[in-house]
Design an enzyme around this catalytic site. Sequence first.
Site, PDB file in Angstrom:
ATOM      1  N   HIS A   8      -6.703  -3.707  17.796  1.00 16.23           N
ATOM      2  CA  HIS A   8      -7.139  -4.620  16.745  1.00 16.23           C
ATOM      3  C   HIS A   8      -5.972  -5.510  16.303  1.00 16.23           C
ATOM      4  O   HIS A   8      -4.833  -5.050  16.203  1.00 16.23           O
ATOM      5  CB  HIS A   8      -7.711  -3.833  15.552  1.00 16.23           C
ATOM      6  CG  HIS A   8      -7.998  -4.704  14.368  1.00 16.23           C
ATOM      7  ND1 HIS A   8      -8.823  -5.799  14.444  1.00 16.23           N
ATOM      8  CD2 HIS A   8      -7.546  -4.659  13.077  1.00 16.23           C
ATOM      9  CE1 HIS A   8      -8.864  -6.394  13.251  1.00 16.23           C
ATOM     10  NE2 HIS A   8      -8.108  -5.720  12.409  1.00 16.23           N
ATOM     11  N   ASP A  35       7.266 -21.360   3.494  1.00 15.20           N
ATOM     12  CA  ASP A  35       7.890 -21.731   4.760  1.00 15.20           C
ATOM     13  C   ASP A  35       6.930 -21.399   5.922  1.00 15.20           C
ATOM     14  O   ASP A  35       6.843 -20.242   6.362  1.00 15.20           O
ATOM     15  CB  ASP A  35       9.214 -20.976   4.913  1.00 15.20           C
ATOM     16  CG  ASP A  35       9.947 -21.335   6.201  1.00 15.20           C
ATOM     17  OD1 ASP A  35       9.373 -22.057   7.049  1.00 15.20           O
ATOM     18  OD2 ASP A  35      11.106 -20.900   6.367  1.00 15.20           O
ATOM     19  N   GLU A  54     -18.285  -7.918   7.805  1.00 10.12           N
ATOM     20  CA  GLU A  54     -18.086  -7.752   6.367  1.00 10.12           C
ATOM     21  C   GLU A  54     -18.453  -9.036   5.635  1.00 10.12           C
ATOM     22  O   GLU A  54     -18.185  -9.177   4.444  1.00 10.12           O
ATOM     23  CB  GLU A  54     -16.674  -7.284   6.025  1.00 10.12           C
ATOM     24  CG  GLU A  54     -15.569  -8.173   6.488  1.00 10.12           C
ATOM     25  CD  GLU A  54     -14.211  -7.568   6.140  1.00 10.12           C
ATOM     26  OE1 GLU A  54     -13.724  -7.874   5.047  1.00 10.12           O
ATOM     27  OE2 GLU A  54     -13.658  -6.808   6.945  1.00 10.12           O
ATOM     28  N   ASN A  90      -7.412 -13.555  12.812  1.00  7.46           N
ATOM     29  CA  ASN A  90      -8.106 -12.267  12.762  1.00  7.46           C
ATOM     30  C   ASN A  90      -9.578 -12.508  12.442  1.00  7.46           C
ATOM     31  O   ASN A  90      -9.903 -12.911  11.334  1.00  7.46           O
ATOM     32  CB  ASN A  90      -7.466 -11.377  11.690  1.00  7.46           C
ATOM     33  CG  ASN A  90      -8.195 -10.058  11.506  1.00  7.46           C
ATOM     34  OD1 ASN A  90      -9.062  -9.697  12.311  1.00  7.46           O
ATOM     35  ND2 ASN A  90      -7.851  -9.339  10.458  1.00  7.46           N
ATOM     36  N   LYS A  95       1.676  -9.319  15.059  1.00  9.93           N
ATOM     37  CA  LYS A  95       2.788  -8.372  15.035  1.00  9.93           C
ATOM     38  C   LYS A  95       2.352  -6.911  15.185  1.00  9.93           C
ATOM     39  O   LYS A  95       2.957  -6.153  15.941  1.00  9.93           O
ATOM     40  CB  LYS A  95       3.528  -8.527  13.697  1.00  9.93           C
ATOM     41  CG  LYS A  95       5.029  -8.517  13.845  1.00  9.93           C
ATOM     42  CD  LYS A  95       5.713  -8.944  12.559  1.00  9.93           C
ATOM     43  CE  LYS A  95       5.511  -7.934  11.448  1.00  9.93           C
ATOM     44  NZ  LYS A  95       6.175  -8.347  10.196  1.00  9.93           N
ATOM     45  N   THR A 130      -0.927  -1.256   3.932  1.00  8.54           N
ATOM     46  CA  THR A 130      -1.855  -1.527   5.032  1.00  8.54           C
ATOM     47  C   THR A 130      -1.241  -1.223   6.393  1.00  8.54           C
ATOM     48  O   THR A 130      -1.944  -1.136   7.376  1.00  8.54           O
ATOM     49  CB  THR A 130      -2.314  -3.005   5.025  1.00  8.54           C
ATOM     50  OG1 THR A 130      -1.155  -3.828   5.064  1.00  8.54           O
ATOM     51  CG2 THR A 130      -3.131  -3.329   3.806  1.00  8.54           C
ATOM     52  N   ARG A 149       1.926  -3.437   1.352  1.00  5.05           N
ATOM     53  CA  ARG A 149       2.633  -2.760   2.444  1.00  5.05           C
ATOM     54  C   ARG A 149       1.903  -1.517   2.922  1.00  5.05           C
ATOM     55  O   ARG A 149       2.107  -1.044   4.035  1.00  5.05           O
ATOM     56  CB  ARG A 149       4.054  -2.390   1.982  1.00  5.05           C
ATOM     57  CG  ARG A 149       4.912  -3.584   1.646  1.00  5.05           C
ATOM     58  CD  ARG A 149       6.346  -3.144   1.351  1.00  5.05           C
ATOM     59  NE  ARG A 149       7.018  -2.613   2.535  1.00  5.05           N
ATOM     60  CZ  ARG A 149       7.603  -3.389   3.431  1.00  5.05           C
ATOM     61  NH1 ARG A 149       7.627  -4.677   3.271  1.00  5.05           N
ATOM     62  NH2 ARG A 149       8.169  -2.852   4.489  1.00  5.05           N
ATOM     63  N   CYS A 156     -13.037  -4.099   9.596  1.00  4.55           N
ATOM     64  CA  CYS A 156     -12.911  -4.798  10.875  1.00  4.55           C
ATOM     65  C   CYS A 156     -13.457  -4.033  12.069  1.00  4.55           C
ATOM     66  O   CYS A 156     -13.336  -4.487  13.198  1.00  4.55           O
ATOM     67  CB  CYS A 156     -11.447  -5.158  11.135  1.00  4.55           C
ATOM     68  SG  CYS A 156     -10.798  -6.320   9.933  1.00  4.55           S
ATOM     69  N   SER A 204     -10.351  -1.005   8.028  1.00  2.00           N
ATOM     70  CA  SER A 204      -9.764  -0.435   6.824  1.00  2.00           C
ATOM     71  C   SER A 204     -10.754   0.499   6.157  1.00  2.00           C
ATOM     72  O   SER A 204     -11.957   0.321   6.256  1.00  2.00           O
ATOM     73  CB  SER A 204      -9.381  -1.549   5.848  1.00  2.00           C
ATOM     74  OG  SER A 204      -8.362  -2.332   6.399  1.00  2.00           O
TER      75      SER A 204
END
Lengths: 132, 347
Positions: free
Chosen positions: B237, B29, B81, B269, B242, B204, B202, B113, B299
């Site tokens: 960042h 969706d 990266e 991103n 969200k 992350t 999750r 990042c 990360s």
Amino acid sequence: MLWRRFRNKYHLIGTYCEKCKTGFYPPREVCPECRRGGKIVEKQFSNYGEIVTYTVVSAPPAGFEKGAPYALAIVKMDDNGPNVVGQVVDCDDEKLGMGLRVETTFRKIYEDGKEGIVQYGLKFMPITHENL
Amino acid sequence: MNTGIVGYGAYVPRFRIKVETIAEVWGKDGEAIRRGLLIDEKAVPNYDEDTATISVHAALNALRRAKIDVKDIGAIYVGSESHPYAVKPTSTIVGEAIGASNDYTAADLEFACKAGTAGFQMVMGLVDSKMIKYGLAVGADTAQGAPGNALEYSAAGGGAAFIVGNKKNEMIAKVDETYSFSSDTPDFWRRNLAKYPSHGGRFTGEPAYFRHVKNGTEGLLKKMGADINDFDHVVFHMPNGKFPLSMAKKFGVPMEKMKSGFVVQKVGNTYSGCAVLGLAAVLDVAKAGERILVTSYGSGAGSDSFAFTVSDNVDEKRNLAKTTQMYIDNKSYVSYPTYAKYRGKIC
Ligand SMILES: [Zn+2]
């Protein structure tokens, strides 16, 4: 060796005959018009120009398939610069044509397979904002 | 600390793919994903673009604004990266293409990042200690998500470059302070020779992104004795839309202070090029005297946080090169097969 020519590949640096005011890119060491009477100097040409003529390549040579079909153009560089042959990228089909204003853009030219060297150099793209 | 940005430049490739277009291919969706991630579309590099070519364009824009002799650049660091080579630096390709001398030190950096902001801190140190006159730091990526993976909706191409110097009259923005927060956190990784990255799902969010961005930002504020309300523009960042907005909510930063650097919705991103692209977008619109807070996240994990004050030069210098918005507006949509071809997902 290619790497010795990076200066000419990465920049529009060619030669210029001061006698007949003709620019050469790729650089020439002798002016075909003035011969020994000419005066050849190194010159950085303008990065801006106009498409004189172009062709669309749909059956490219080996190593260039990914970009096909792509436009190959002869571009007359500004300020009495030379005619330069180069690929035109980031251009909508309907915009491509004689007289289109373009500027140089630094791109990958050729990749020697997945393990070899990546060759970079200049291509052309449409000018979106003149003088920027 | 007496360093500042004397030139900055952005670059975003021209092609875009809509989140809905990707979702359709995988039977998902698209509308729900778009609203969930707050990403409408992402920038897709052309088949002949990579981190080196993106870095060169951004660096040339930075040079136009800096108005310095390129031969005075004494250090070049490119954070990414997706360096084109595993061994052979991107930074020297950039040096050659912008016409730098051979009198510079260079290295490629990698920290997920945040490698772009890490390079920024390195040139700050070299300039501040007077080892070099000017330094160039670039953050750029051609980020990839495996086909069908959640990252495919956000992983984009783009970058930004900054020339750091110490002459006040040349500065677009002065660096007031910087602080970093790092810890060993395996939230996202790519092993050597693996084509696509892996991530801890999750995991992350809370212990990774939010913990580091929060601590990085709070550490900066504490170090300089400032309050987050002292700032006019804030960039966190943007792995999606969200995360930075909920971080802002936790800090009580209103949306109007986030919006000038909020490039993720139309670009995606851009990994090492993400927080720095946000900063470039802020500098395109910020007024002299305004204060900017930027916190990157990489990360693995870490955050670099910066405080800037915009100088009087900003109005004159920002018009010397293309703005981030000009790149965002100059776009052409591609289909999923074209996107897959450009990014080497097939063949
Ligand atoms: Zn001649």
